[in-house]
Scaffold this motif. Sequence first.
Motif, mmCIF file in Angstrom:
data_model
loop_
_atom_site.group_PDB
_atom_site.id
_atom_site.type_symbol
_atom_site.label_atom_id
_atom_site.label_comp_id
_atom_site.label_asym_id
_atom_site.label_seq_id
_atom_site.Cartn_x
_atom_site.Cartn_y
_atom_site.Cartn_z
ATOM 1 N N GLN A 28 -8.271 32.132 -3.532
ATOM 2 C CA GLN A 28 -6.918 31.939 -4.053
ATOM 3 C C GLN A 28 -6.058 33.060 -3.482
ATOM 4 O OE1 GLN A 28 -6.669 31.546 -8.340
ATOM 5 N NE2 GLN A 28 -4.681 32.538 -8.404
ATOM 6 N N SER A 29 -4.939 32.688 -2.892
ATOM 7 C CA SER A 29 -4.069 33.686 -2.275
ATOM 8 C C SER A 29 -2.652 33.549 -2.815
ATOM 9 C CB SER A 29 -4.073 33.508 -0.749
ATOM 10 O OG SER A 29 -3.120 34.352 -0.139
ATOM 11 N N ILE A 30 -2.010 34.694 -3.076
ATOM 12 C CA ILE A 30 -0.631 34.700 -3.560
ATOM 13 C C ILE A 30 0.171 35.706 -2.745
ATOM 14 C CG2 ILE A 30 0.885 34.994 -5.550
ATOM 15 C CD1 ILE A 30 -1.500 34.507 -7.352
ATOM 16 N N GLY A 31 1.227 35.214 -2.129
ATOM 17 C CA GLY A 31 2.113 36.073 -1.363
ATOM 18 C C GLY A 31 3.554 35.898 -1.822
ATOM 19 N N TYR A 32 4.450 36.653 -1.229
ATOM 20 C CA TYR A 32 5.863 36.582 -1.623
ATOM 21 C C TYR A 32 6.718 36.814 -0.379
ATOM 22 C CZ TYR A 32 10.045 37.239 -4.489
ATOM 23 O OH TYR A 32 11.287 37.109 -5.069
ATOM 24 N N LYS A 33 7.649 35.865 -0.130
ATOM 25 C CA LYS A 33 8.490 35.968 1.057
ATOM 26 C C LYS A 33 9.814 35.265 0.811
ATOM 27 C CE LYS A 33 8.471 34.890 6.032
ATOM 28 N NZ LYS A 33 7.676 34.264 7.123
ATOM 29 N N ASN A 34 10.895 35.953 1.137
ATOM 30 C CA ASN A 34 12.247 35.387 1.021
ATOM 31 C C ASN A 34 12.520 34.800 -0.363
ATOM 32 O OD1 ASN A 34 12.725 36.011 3.761
ATOM 33 N ND2 ASN A 34 11.874 34.056 4.432
ATOM 34 N N PHE A 120 -5.545 32.536 -12.894
ATOM 35 C CA PHE A 120 -6.811 32.277 -12.202
ATOM 36 C C PHE A 120 -7.272 30.880 -12.604
ATOM 37 C CE2 PHE A 120 -11.566 32.789 -12.100
ATOM 38 C CZ PHE A 120 -11.669 32.724 -10.722
ATOM 39 N N LEU A 121 -7.063 29.926 -11.703
ATOM 40 C CA LEU A 121 -7.239 28.520 -12.044
ATOM 41 C C LEU A 121 -8.649 28.150 -12.504
ATOM 42 C CD1 LEU A 121 -5.433 26.063 -12.228
ATOM 43 C CD2 LEU A 121 -6.046 25.497 -9.887
ATOM 44 N N PRO A 122 -9.718 28.568 -11.812
ATOM 45 C CA PRO A 122 -11.057 28.176 -12.276
ATOM 46 C C PRO A 122 -11.437 28.766 -13.637
ATOM 47 C CG PRO A 122 -11.126 28.853 -9.986
ATOM 48 C CD PRO A 122 -9.783 29.252 -10.513
ATOM 49 N N LYS A 155 -19.212 34.930 -5.522
ATOM 50 C CA LYS A 155 -17.948 35.535 -5.951
ATOM 51 C C LYS A 155 -16.766 34.641 -5.601
ATOM 52 C CE LYS A 155 -19.633 40.289 -5.419
ATOM 53 N NZ LYS A 155 -20.991 39.938 -4.954
ATOM 54 N N PHE A 156 -15.854 34.510 -6.550
ATOM 55 C CA PHE A 156 -14.559 33.906 -6.295
ATOM 56 C C PHE A 156 -13.612 35.044 -5.910
ATOM 57 C CE2 PHE A 156 -15.194 30.130 -9.425
ATOM 58 C CZ PHE A 156 -16.193 29.652 -8.604
ATOM 59 N N ARG A 157 -12.627 34.727 -5.070
ATOM 60 C CA ARG A 157 -11.744 35.785 -4.572
ATOM 61 C C ARG A 157 -10.268 35.435 -4.749
ATOM 62 N NH1 ARG A 157 -16.300 35.789 -1.447
ATOM 63 N NH2 ARG A 157 -17.219 37.848 -1.060
ATOM 64 N N ILE A 158 -9.497 36.460 -5.121
ATOM 65 C CA ILE A 158 -8.040 36.351 -5.204
ATOM 66 C C ILE A 158 -7.434 37.368 -4.245
ATOM 67 C CG2 ILE A 158 -6.002 36.583 -6.663
ATOM 68 C CD1 ILE A 158 -7.696 35.903 -9.066
ATOM 69 N N TYR A 188 -7.608 44.908 1.969
ATOM 70 C CA TYR A 188 -7.783 44.059 3.140
ATOM 71 C C TYR A 188 -6.679 44.265 4.175
ATOM 72 C CZ TYR A 188 -11.672 41.044 1.626
ATOM 73 O OH TYR A 188 -12.907 40.550 1.277
ATOM 74 N N GLY A 189 -6.021 45.386 4.129
ATOM 75 C CA GLY A 189 -4.959 45.643 5.090
ATOM 76 C C GLY A 189 -3.610 45.205 4.565
ATOM 77 N N GLU A 190 -3.250 43.939 4.763
ATOM 78 C CA GLU A 190 -1.968 43.437 4.284
ATOM 79 C C GLU A 190 -2.062 42.857 2.882
ATOM 80 O OE1 GLU A 190 -0.402 40.702 7.100
ATOM 81 O OE2 GLU A 190 -0.052 42.221 8.647
ATOM 82 N N SER A 191 -3.239 42.848 2.318
ATOM 83 C CA SER A 191 -3.420 42.312 0.969
ATOM 84 C C SER A 191 -4.573 43.014 0.273
ATOM 85 C CB SER A 191 -3.673 40.798 1.019
ATOM 86 O OG SER A 191 -4.869 40.528 1.723
ATOM 87 N N TYR A 192 -4.611 42.864 -1.049
ATOM 88 C CA TYR A 192 -5.739 43.327 -1.845
ATOM 89 C C TYR A 192 -6.610 42.121 -2.192
ATOM 90 C CZ TYR A 192 -3.287 47.764 -2.508
ATOM 91 O OH TYR A 192 -2.652 48.963 -2.296
ATOM 92 N N CYS A 193 -7.907 42.341 -2.205
ATOM 93 C CA CYS A 193 -8.842 41.272 -2.531
ATOM 94 C C CYS A 193 -9.568 41.608 -3.830
ATOM 95 C CB CYS A 193 -9.860 41.082 -1.412
ATOM 96 S SG CYS A 193 -11.129 39.837 -1.773
ATOM 97 N N ILE A 194 -9.397 40.749 -4.831
ATOM 98 C CA ILE A 194 -10.082 40.896 -6.108
ATOM 99 C C ILE A 194 -11.302 39.981 -6.098
ATOM 100 C CG2 ILE A 194 -9.887 40.642 -8.621
ATOM 101 C CD1 ILE A 194 -6.804 40.892 -8.187
ATOM 102 N N GLU A 195 -12.465 40.531 -6.376
ATOM 103 C CA GLU A 195 -13.695 39.739 -6.383
ATOM 104 C C GLU A 195 -14.136 39.476 -7.827
ATOM 105 O OE1 GLU A 195 -16.730 41.449 -3.957
ATOM 106 O OE2 GLU A 195 -15.768 40.784 -2.094
#
Length: 217
Positions: A28-34, A120-122, A155-158, A188-195
């Motif tokens: 599952q990925s969440i970003g923000y733009k414009n 967290f959908l699941p 592991k599920f990942r966000i 993860y560089g441009e993002s954080y990964c939650i396990e």
Amino acid sequence: MRRFFRLLPFLLVSLFSLSFMSCVDYVQSIGYKNGKYQIYYKLTLSKMVFAMMDADPEDMFREIGMNDTSDIPPGASFRRVDTDLDVGFEISAEINPKTANENDKKALPFSEGNRMYVPFLPGEEDVFPEDFSDIADSEDDMTSAMAQAMLSSTKFRILLSKKMVPAVGTVYFEGLRGQDCSLPVFDYGESYCIEIPLILFTEKGKYRFDRVVVALP
């Protein structure tokens, strides 16, 4: 979009019985733009598992109407994943929080003070069956240990974009009995990964699983 996760409890129990829990992959990925949130979900399973169960993945996905995308909101896209090794689906959407309806807003994170709450959908109540914890219990110590090891390694990942969360302090599921459950987070560089280890969901009634709390430093 939640309709597509109704198959998950059956698949998890079936995969456990075949010792193939690691063949489940959820991102599952969440970003923000414009001024808009970029939401992405992916759930895939190994075709080898279906072969071991002597089952056709098309039959199971047909049971939940996977080919019916009528409830996918406008502006979202639904794609089947069908490779030589995996089968599943991915959903992506661009949501403007200022114009989103109440249903779409449920997929968006929100902040209160120095905490961000990430859906967290699941982890919603109707995804994991009440007896899910039973699959890790056994009178045989070796069987129980193997089950717990498999559940811990799956592991599920966000993924959270750093444009949305520039820094992270602690991440956790809220405890329903006064004690929270800490979750590991990686840069993860441009993002954080939650396990999120799958074994946590054997403890229903102990934590609130429908959202992850991200405490800012």
